[in-house]
Design a protein around this motif. Structure first.
Motif, PDB file in Angstrom:
ATOM      1  N   LEU A  84       0.914  -1.145   0.035  1.00 32.32           N
ATOM      2  CA  LEU A  84       0.016   0.150   0.112  1.00 32.32           C
ATOM      3  C   LEU A  84       0.933   1.329   0.042  1.00 32.32           C
ATOM      4  O   LEU A  84       1.993   1.304   0.807  1.00 32.32           O
ATOM      5  N   PRO A  85       0.376   2.384  -0.793  1.00 31.43           N
ATOM      6  CA  PRO A  85       1.397   3.566  -0.915  1.00 31.43           C
ATOM      7  C   PRO A  85       1.213   4.336   0.466  1.00 31.43           C
ATOM      8  O   PRO A  85       0.236   4.196   1.276  1.00 31.43           O
ATOM      9  N   GLU A  86       2.345   5.070   0.711  1.00 31.83           N
ATOM     10  CA  GLU A  86       2.559   5.917   1.952  1.00 31.83           C
ATOM     11  C   GLU A  86       1.178   7.064   2.219  1.00 31.83           C
ATOM     12  O   GLU A  86       0.648   7.385   3.047  1.00 31.83           O
ATOM     13  N   ASP A  87       1.058   7.870   0.837  1.00 28.72           N
ATOM     14  CA  ASP A  87      -0.080   8.472   0.859  1.00 28.72           C
ATOM     15  C   ASP A  87      -1.015   8.344   1.331  1.00 28.72           C
ATOM     16  O   ASP A  87      -1.832   7.434   0.635  1.00 28.72           O
ATOM     17  N   PRO A  88      -1.967   8.813   2.087  1.00 25.03           N
ATOM     18  CA  PRO A  88      -3.311   8.416   2.589  1.00 25.03           C
ATOM     19  C   PRO A  88      -4.586   8.326   1.365  1.00 25.03           C
ATOM     20  O   PRO A  88      -5.268   7.520   1.450  1.00 25.03           O
ATOM     21  N   TYR A  89      -4.380   9.120   0.267  1.00 28.44           N
ATOM     22  CA  TYR A  89      -5.196   9.377  -0.574  1.00 28.44           C
ATOM     23  C   TYR A  89      -5.180   8.231  -1.699  1.00 28.44           C
ATOM     24  O   TYR A  89      -6.046   7.570  -1.981  1.00 28.44           O
ATOM     25  N   GLU A  90      -3.850   7.842  -1.916  1.00 32.69           N
ATOM     26  CA  GLU A  90      -3.515   6.943  -2.601  1.00 32.69           C
ATOM     27  C   GLU A  90      -3.884   5.495  -2.186  1.00 32.69           C
ATOM     28  O   GLU A  90      -4.322   4.567  -2.773  1.00 32.69           O
ATOM     29  N   ARG A  91      -3.478   5.517  -0.742  1.00 31.71           N
ATOM     30  CA  ARG A  91      -3.866   3.977  -0.072  1.00 31.71           C
ATOM     31  C   ARG A  91      -5.509   3.961  -0.198  1.00 31.71           C
ATOM     32  O   ARG A  91      -5.791   2.714  -0.452  1.00 31.71           O
ATOM     33  N   ALA A  92      -6.197   5.177  -0.126  1.00 32.04           N
ATOM     34  CA  ALA A  92      -7.671   5.062  -0.229  1.00 32.04           C
ATOM     35  C   ALA A  92      -8.180   4.336  -1.589  1.00 32.04           C
ATOM     36  O   ALA A  92      -9.088   3.694  -1.640  1.00 32.04           O
ATOM     37  N   ARG A  93      -7.526   4.943  -2.641  1.00 33.50           N
ATOM     38  CA  ARG A  93      -7.643   4.508  -3.909  1.00 33.50           C
ATOM     39  C   ARG A  93      -7.257   3.099  -4.226  1.00 33.50           C
ATOM     40  O   ARG A  93      -8.225   2.213  -4.804  1.00 33.50           O
ATOM     41  N   ALA A  94      -6.319   2.686  -3.615  1.00 34.59           N
ATOM     42  CA  ALA A  94      -5.872   1.259  -3.675  1.00 34.59           C
ATOM     43  C   ALA A  94      -7.172   0.236  -3.216  1.00 34.59           C
ATOM     44  O   ALA A  94      -7.326  -0.582  -3.676  1.00 34.59           O
ATOM     45  N   ARG A  95      -7.591   0.801  -1.812  1.00 31.98           N
ATOM     46  CA  ARG A  95      -8.528  -0.002  -1.304  1.00 31.98           C
ATOM     47  C   ARG A  95      -9.828   0.070  -1.810  1.00 31.98           C
ATOM     48  O   ARG A  95     -10.641  -1.152  -2.143  1.00 31.98           O
ATOM     49  N   PHE A  96     -10.046   1.140  -2.678  1.00 31.16           N
ATOM     50  CA  PHE A  96     -11.292   1.379  -3.402  1.00 31.16           C
ATOM     51  C   PHE A  96     -11.323   0.192  -4.495  1.00 31.16           C
ATOM     52  O   PHE A  96     -12.202  -0.279  -4.727  1.00 31.16           O
ATOM     53  N   TRP A  97     -10.010   0.351  -5.332  1.00 28.12           N
ATOM     54  CA  TRP A  97     -10.139  -0.835  -6.471  1.00 28.12           C
ATOM     55  C   TRP A  97     -10.166  -2.003  -5.916  1.00 28.12           C
ATOM     56  O   TRP A  97     -10.662  -2.990  -6.740  1.00 28.12           O
ATOM     57  N   ALA A  98      -9.675  -2.414  -4.714  1.00 30.00           N
ATOM     58  CA  ALA A  98      -9.822  -3.745  -4.310  1.00 30.00           C
ATOM     59  C   ALA A  98     -11.098  -4.104  -4.015  1.00 30.00           C
ATOM     60  O   ALA A  98     -11.591  -5.274  -4.574  1.00 30.00           O
ATOM     61  N   LYS A  99     -11.775  -3.249  -3.610  1.00 30.60           N
ATOM     62  CA  LYS A  99     -13.239  -3.559  -3.124  1.00 30.60           C
ATOM     63  C   LYS A  99     -14.072  -3.455  -4.511  1.00 30.60           C
ATOM     64  O   LYS A  99     -14.828  -4.297  -4.647  1.00 30.60           O
ATOM     65  N   PHE A 100     -13.796  -2.648  -5.311  1.00 34.02           N
ATOM     66  CA  PHE A 100     -14.556  -2.464  -6.651  1.00 34.02           C
ATOM     67  C   PHE A 100     -14.512  -3.998  -7.235  1.00 34.02           C
ATOM     68  O   PHE A 100     -15.345  -4.511  -7.724  1.00 34.02           O
ATOM     69  N   GLY A 101     -13.329  -4.331  -7.215  1.00 33.52           N
ATOM     70  CA  GLY A 101     -12.999  -5.915  -7.720  1.00 33.52           C
ATOM     71  C   GLY A 101     -13.633  -6.822  -7.359  1.00 33.52           C
ATOM     72  O   GLY A 101     -14.233  -7.976  -7.931  1.00 33.52           O
ATOM     73  N   GLU A 102     -14.176  -6.793  -5.997  1.00 35.13           N
ATOM     74  CA  GLU A 102     -14.717  -7.837  -5.262  1.00 35.13           C
ATOM     75  C   GLU A 102     -16.208  -7.767  -5.403  1.00 35.13           C
ATOM     76  O   GLU A 102     -17.169  -8.648  -5.676  1.00 35.13           O
ATOM     77  N   ASP A 103     -16.751  -6.442  -5.226  1.00 37.41           N
ATOM     78  CA  ASP A 103     -18.272  -5.981  -5.200  1.00 37.41           C
ATOM     79  C   ASP A 103     -18.828  -6.014  -6.511  1.00 37.41           C
ATOM     80  O   ASP A 103     -19.833  -6.173  -6.864  1.00 37.41           O
ATOM     81  N   LYS A 104     -17.823  -5.399  -7.661  1.00 40.30           N
ATOM     82  CA  LYS A 104     -18.425  -5.290  -9.133  1.00 40.30           C
ATOM     83  C   LYS A 104     -17.948  -6.192 -10.342  1.00 40.30           C
ATOM     84  O   LYS A 104     -18.508  -7.012 -10.964  1.00 40.30           O
ATOM     85  N   VAL A 105     -16.571  -6.354 -10.091  1.00 40.86           N
ATOM     86  CA  VAL A 105     -15.795  -7.169 -11.430  1.00 40.86           C
ATOM     87  C   VAL A 105     -16.194  -8.494 -10.947  1.00 40.86           C
ATOM     88  O   VAL A 105     -16.684  -9.269 -12.012  1.00 40.86           O
ATOM     89  N   LEU A 106     -15.936  -9.123  -9.915  1.00 41.60           N
ATOM     90  CA  LEU A 106     -16.066 -10.576  -9.682  1.00 41.60           C
ATOM     91  C   LEU A 106     -17.571 -10.826  -9.659  1.00 41.60           C
ATOM     92  O   LEU A 106     -17.801 -11.866 -10.399  1.00 41.60           O
ATOM     93  N   VAL A 107     -18.224 -10.176  -9.409  1.00 39.60           N
ATOM     94  CA  VAL A 107     -19.889 -10.521  -9.368  1.00 39.60           C
ATOM     95  C   VAL A 107     -20.277 -10.425 -10.834  1.00 39.60           C
ATOM     96  O   VAL A 107     -20.984 -11.314 -11.478  1.00 39.60           O
ATOM     97  N   SER A 108     -19.903  -9.326 -11.611  1.00 39.64           N
ATOM     98  CA  SER A 108     -20.388  -9.161 -12.795  1.00 39.64           C
ATOM     99  C   SER A 108     -19.869 -10.443 -13.799  1.00 39.64           C
ATOM    100  O   SER A 108     -20.593 -10.777 -14.810  1.00 39.64           O
TER     101      SER A 108
END
Length: 225
Positions: A84-108
């Motif tokens: 995970l990156p040190e920058d809080p915003y970039e960390r949040a974005r990484a978490r967002f895309w991980a969750k997007f992969g789980e909730d949207k990509v995998l399901v679809s």
């Protein structure tokens, strides 16, 4: 006293692979057990009594469940080669895309895999629309984590392997190079990274497994309504 690290997984689970990958990338010494989910071990049932699923990471006797939680735990516990990156915003974005992969990509994509006929056509269309967000996110980047593999790459890494399996089983190309050049390039580069490449399950064995998983859905769709 030496740390004790054990990973409970199955040979075919993309979720177990995430945990396996991060431990390897971190250089953590660990043992792993491939569980038989038709005959779950007492250790698995004791370690994850809520879901009774893999993966489970056991660190010095303490169990951690759920693959995305395990990724963050490992990244926070072993500081070398941070995912995970040190920058809080970039960390949040990484978490967002991980969750997007789980909730949207995998399901679809799973819906496109199990549906039949007109419903499958609609599911494939939705999956393609979902994948377009990943294509856009990769603009100007080698990996979702930037110039090196990051947490979002590990979370989405199953795409580099299971997409080909699903495409073979259903006979439909979901990720075409012409439509998804950046995503296709990412899949190839991620799949060929040494730690990743050496851990892929056998392709034909996966095809056989997922054909068997899909059969009941095909049979149910064929029944008169």
């Amino acid at each position: 006293m030496a740390e004790e690290v054990k990973l409970l997984k199955t040979w075919s689970s993309p979720f177990g692979l995430r945990a396996f990958w991060i431990l390897k990338l971190k250089g953590v010494q660990f043992d792993f057990v491939d569980e038989d989910l038709s005959n779950k071990s007492p250790l698995l049932l004791q370690s994850n009594p809520v879901y009774k699923k893999v993966p489970v990471l056991i660190h010095n006797g303490k169990p951690i469940s759920e693959s995305l939680v395990i990724l963050e735990y490992v990244d926070e516990t072993w500081k070398q080669n941070p995912l995970l990156p040190e920058d809080p915003y970039e960390r949040a974005r990484a978490r967002f895309w991980a969750k997007f992969g789980e909730d949207k990509v995998l399901v679809s994509i799973w819906n496109a895999f199990i549906k039949q006929g007109k419903e499958q056509e609609e599911a494939i269309g939705l999956a393609i629309e979902t994948l377009k967000f990943l294509e856009e996110e990769l603009k100007g980047k080698r990996f979702f984590g930037g110039e090196k593999i990051g947490l979002a790459d590990l979370a989405l890494g199953w795409l580099a392997n299971l997409i080909g399996v699903f495409e073979e089983v259903i006979g439909v190309k979901l990720i075409e190079k012409e439509r998804f050049p950046l995503l296709s390039a990412w899949m190839q580069e991620f799949a060929e990274a040494p730690v990743i490449k050496e851990s892929w399950p056998p392709h034909e064995k996966l095809v056989t497994k997922f054909r068997a998983i899909r059969e009941p859905y095909v049979a149910a769709a064929a029944q008169p309504k």
